[in-house]
Each structure stands twice: as C-alpha cells, then as structure tokens.
Design a protein around this motif. Structure first.
Motif, short mmCIF file in Angstrom:
data_model
loop_
_atom_site.label_atom_id
_atom_site.label_comp_id
_atom_site.label_asym_id
_atom_site.label_seq_id
_atom_site.Cartn_x
_atom_site.Cartn_y
_atom_site.Cartn_z
N UNK A 1 -5.51 -7.95 -16.95
CA UNK A 1 -6.12 -8.92 -16.03
C UNK A 1 -5.44 -8.21 -15.04
N UNK A 2 -4.76 -8.14 -14.90
CA UNK A 2 -3.87 -7.08 -13.44
C UNK A 2 -4.22 -6.23 -12.87
N UNK A 3 -4.99 -4.90 -13.87
CA UNK A 3 -5.86 -3.98 -13.43
C UNK A 3 -7.26 -4.68 -13.33
N UNK B 1 -7.92 -1.12 5.27
CA UNK B 1 -7.59 -2.20 4.76
C UNK B 1 -6.57 -2.82 3.91
N UNK B 2 -5.76 -1.83 4.06
CA UNK B 2 -4.15 -2.27 3.01
C UNK B 2 -3.63 -2.47 3.18
N UNK B 3 -3.10 -2.49 4.84
CA UNK B 3 -2.12 -2.12 5.65
C UNK B 3 -1.02 -3.29 5.89
N UNK B 4 -1.41 -4.21 5.75
CA UNK B 4 -0.92 -5.17 5.61
C UNK B 4 -0.61 -6.27 4.54
N UNK B 5 -0.94 -5.47 4.19
CA UNK B 5 0.19 -6.00 2.24
C UNK B 5 1.19 -4.31 1.99
N UNK B 6 2.09 -5.09 1.29
CA UNK B 6 3.68 -4.62 0.87
C UNK B 6 3.61 -3.68 0.13
N UNK B 7 4.50 -2.66 0.83
CA UNK B 7 4.46 -0.81 -0.03
C UNK B 7 4.11 -1.21 -1.46
N UNK B 8 4.73 -2.07 -1.85
CA UNK B 8 5.10 -2.07 -3.84
C UNK B 8 3.49 -2.62 -4.10
N UNK B 9 2.89 -3.65 -3.70
CA UNK B 9 0.73 -3.83 -3.42
C UNK B 9 0.79 -2.89 -3.46
N UNK B 10 0.58 -1.63 -1.92
CA UNK B 10 -0.18 -0.54 -2.17
C UNK B 10 0.20 0.32 -3.07
N UNK B 11 1.29 0.48 -3.62
CA UNK B 11 1.18 1.52 -4.42
C UNK B 11 0.88 1.39 -5.78
N UNK B 12 0.67 -0.03 -6.38
CA UNK B 12 0.24 -1.02 -7.82
C UNK B 12 -0.95 -0.47 -7.63
N UNK B 13 -2.02 -1.14 -6.63
CA UNK B 13 -3.29 -1.03 -6.61
C UNK B 13 -4.10 0.76 -6.65
N UNK B 14 -2.99 1.41 -5.93
CA UNK B 14 -3.37 2.77 -5.64
C UNK B 14 -2.92 3.61 -6.89
N UNK B 15 -2.20 2.74 -7.49
CA UNK B 15 -2.22 3.64 -9.22
C UNK B 15 -2.90 3.31 -10.20
#
Length: 303
Positions: A35-37, A65-79
C-alpha cells in the motif's frame, strides 16, 4: 521496426500493478508495504503523468514539487521510483533508467528519546507499589512494563502475545516481529514472575491472548495510554514516555552496560545493523555530555 518502450498493458498505471505483483510474489511484501509503494508511485504519476514513459526531465521536476516535504519522505518516494524503474529494465519494458535524475536527500535520523535510570526506577517503583495488592489491572500494567523495558518488545509484539508465550522452562519467548520474522527474546526472572502473577489473575474468557480485551487483545493505543498514565502518576512528563521510548531505554541501557551491537540487533529484531547503530550515537552523546560535565577543565575559563 521500432519496439515501443512499453506495451499497452504497462500504460496508465498498469506497470505499477505489475511491479506490486512482483513485490508480493517474489519478495513477499506485506499488505502495508504494498500500500505504501502504491501511494508513492501513484502520487508521482499524478504529478508527472504515466511513469512508465516518463523521462529524466519529468523526474527532475519531481524534486521541485517535493521541495516542501521532509528529507526522509523524499528519500522514501525516490527509493520507490528507483525500484520501479529497475523492475521495468529487468522486464525489458525500458532500455534506460531515468531515476538518476531523482533527488538524493540524506535524511537525518532523529535520536530516540532517552529515559534515565532514575526515570525507569520511578516507573517501576510505582508499578510495583500499585500491584502489591494483586489488583488485576495493576498487575497487568506491571507485566506490560517488565516486557517493554526488560525484553525490548515492540508495542504490537507485546499486545498480541498468545497465552502460550509465557515461558515455562527456558527464560525465553518467541515473538513474531516485522515482516513475519520470528526471534527469541529473553525474559528476566522479574518479568517471568510478573507474567505468572498476571496469568493467575487474568480473566478466564476463553481468549488465547495473554492480554485479552473485548476486541481480541489489548490495543496498541490502550497500551500507549496505560504507559502515559503510569508516567504521570510517577511524577514524570507523560509526553516524554511511550512504549517505544521504553524499548529505546532497553537498548540504550544495555549498550551502556557493555552489550555487543550484534547481540542488540538480534534482541531488537532489526533486519539491518544500521538501524541498531543509532544507539551508538545515543551512547556517544552521553559520553560527550559526561566529559563536558565532569572533566577538570570543563568549568575553567576559555578566555
């Protein structure tokens, strides 16, 4: 004849579904993981269009577009996206991998909240005092506290323990942790005594759970409330204490006492030693504070 980058079955989100099917079939990904993926991939698709045909420029735009998100959130989405494009390449659905255009933030892992030995002593002193009269709920709270701090169980692992988990001969019990992985955890003599007391007082309602409730077993939320309430009665700040903080205290205090990091990894049920290594930072912080407070030059003037 030019072969298209993807077939019609992979367009309009179809590739995402095939990727999720692969995660479930080949990696045994749990429903929550899938579900997270799905959320991360469909969220990106809503921003830039069909992921299967996206190019490097499209993915570069995600960073803004992800600039306002926390680094951990961006890292998860990019992964999630990197794994998705690796899947497309493995399946010969794309000849290139545009994911190198994705941002690579370095998330800063926060240090866990730390309870002092005095805090722990205050919690246990009150829990033992309240359980002295064998009031069932007070004994239950003591047993829960013993298992959180004495064995380092996760909240979900603790509340879902079956009656059969109570140790008989060996001072261990088997718990099923994240990803369905089973591990052995130690049960101290204190904890075993508290569990035995609770087993004698526990309502005989036919439930197979060690900590039953009307909904099946004690909920994580109720455990959270019980720990907070005990902290408040003990004169501690409830905002600083939770079941997870007690698990951190178990790990930190073991490391302070000389426990090996690999042993700690096994006890906590961490799949990756990197997760356990955060406790070395906690211990290092304690040592720095000790030097600053106790070193002979700590109070001398630097002027």
């Amino acid at each position: 004849m030019t072969v298209p980058a993807h077939t019609p079955s992979q367009t309009q989100g179809g590739a995402i579904e095939e990727f999720l099917m692969m995660l479930a079939a080949e990696r045994g990904a749990a429903a929550n993981t899938l579900a997270a993926y799905r959320r991360d991939l469909t969220g990106a698709e809503e921003l830039i269009g069909d992921l299967a045909s996206a190019d490097r420029k499209d993915l570069q735009g995600l960073g803004a577009q992800w600039s306002a998100l926390a680094p951990a959130t961006v890292a998860r989405k990019a992964s999630a996206l990197r794994q998705f494009y690796a899947f497309l390449q493995d399946e010969n659905l794309r000849g290139d991998d545009p994911s190198d255009a994705l941002p690579r933030p370095v998330p800063r892992r926060p240090l866990p909240k730390i309870l002092s030995h005095d805090d722990i002593a205050a919690l246990f002193a009150l829990a033992e005092e309240e359980a002295a009269g064998d009031a069932p709920l007070a004994v239950r709270t003591l047993a829960l506290l013993e298992m959180l701090y004495g064995s380092g169980l996760r909240a979900t692992e603790l509340v879902s323990l079956p009656m059969a988990a109570i140790p008989r001969d060996a001072p261990f019990l088997t718990v099923t942790g994240k990803g369905g992985q089973a591990r052995m955890v130690p049960v101290s003599g204190r904890a075993k005594t508290a569990l035995s007391r609770w087993a004698d007082l526990r309502p005989d309602d036919g439930s197979s759970h060690l900590f039953p409730s009307r909904a099946g077993h004690l909920s994580r939320i109720r455990l959270f409330q019980l720990v907070k309430a005990l902290a408040g009665r003990a004169g501690l700040d409830p905002a600083k204490i939770s079941p997870h903080v007690l698990r951190h205290a178990f790990a930190t205090h073991l490391l302070e006492g000389g426990a090996d990091l690999r042993v700690l990894q096994t006890l906590l049920g961490h799949a990756d030693i990197a997760t356990t290594q955060i406790y070395t930072h906690v211990d290092a912080s304690r040592l720095v504070a000790l030097v600053n407070e106790r070193h002979p030059l700590a109070k001398s003037s630097t002027a």
